[in-house]
Design a protein around this motif. Structure first.
Motif, short mmCIF file in Angstrom:
data_model
loop_
_atom_site.label_atom_id
_atom_site.label_comp_id
_atom_site.label_asym_id
_atom_site.label_seq_id
_atom_site.Cartn_x
_atom_site.Cartn_y
_atom_site.Cartn_z
N ASN A 152 -3.15 -8.74 -2.83
CA ASN A 152 -1.90 -9.49 -2.98
C ASN A 152 -2.11 -10.95 -2.64
OD1 ASN A 152 -0.21 -7.18 -3.56
ND2 ASN A 152 -0.46 -6.62 -1.41
N ALA B 140 -5.19 -11.06 0.06
CA ALA B 140 -5.48 -10.06 1.08
C ALA B 140 -4.98 -8.73 0.53
CB ALA B 140 -4.80 -10.39 2.41
N ASP B 141 -5.82 -7.74 0.52
CA ASP B 141 -5.47 -6.42 0.00
C ASP B 141 -4.93 -6.47 -1.42
OD1 ASP B 141 -6.22 -5.20 2.43
OD2 ASP B 141 -4.24 -5.58 3.28
#
Length: 112
Positions: free
Chosen positions: A34, A31-32
Motif C-alpha cells: 500500500n 508498505a505491505d
C-alpha cells in the motif's frame, strides 16, 4: 510513477492554487503493498524557489506543501478535498499570517 487518482488531485488543486505545481512524476513509498507516502521532486534550477516540497496523503484527498523563496520566505500548509471543494490552509513565516481559502478564494486571514 503516480496513479490517476494522484494526478486528478494535483490537477484539481492546481486549478485553484497555481503555486501548487502540476507534475506528472511522483515517488510513492510502499508498505505491505500500500502507498504510505508520496513525494514530488523538483528541479529548482531557474525557479524562484530555494526549496519546494510536496507530499500527497495516501487517500488522495489531501496534500502537504512547503516552499521557500526570497520573495515569499517559508510558506507551508495543506490542501484538502472536502465535499467537492478545495480547502487550503497556508502559513507564512515572512508575513506572520495564517490564511484559509476555499476554492481559490480567501475566507479567513489572520496576522499573528
Amino acid at each position: 510513477m503516480q496513479t490517476q487518482a494522484q494526478y486528478e488531485l494535483l490537477k484539481k488543486v492546481n486549478e485553484y492554487y497555481p503555486d501548487i505545481t502540476l507534475s506528472k512524476t511522483v515517488t510513492n513509498f510502499y508498505a505491505d503493498g500500500n502507498i504510505i507516502d508520496t513525494q514530488q521532486q523538483f528541479d529548482l534550477k531557474g525557479t524562484k524557489f530555494s526549496s519546494y516540497k510536496l507530499g500527497i496523503d495516501p487517500g488522495n484527498k489531501k496534500l502537504l506543501f512547503e516552499y521557500v523563496s526570497d520573495e515569499t520566505g517559508k510558506v507551508f500548509g495543506d490542501v484538502q478535498l472536502f465535499k467537492g471543494n478545495v480547502l487550503r490552509t497556508t502559513f507564512s513565516d515572512k508575513t506572520n499570517q495564517i490564511e484559509i481559502s476555499l476554492n481559490g478564494k480567501s475566507v479567513y486571514l489572520k496576522k499573528l
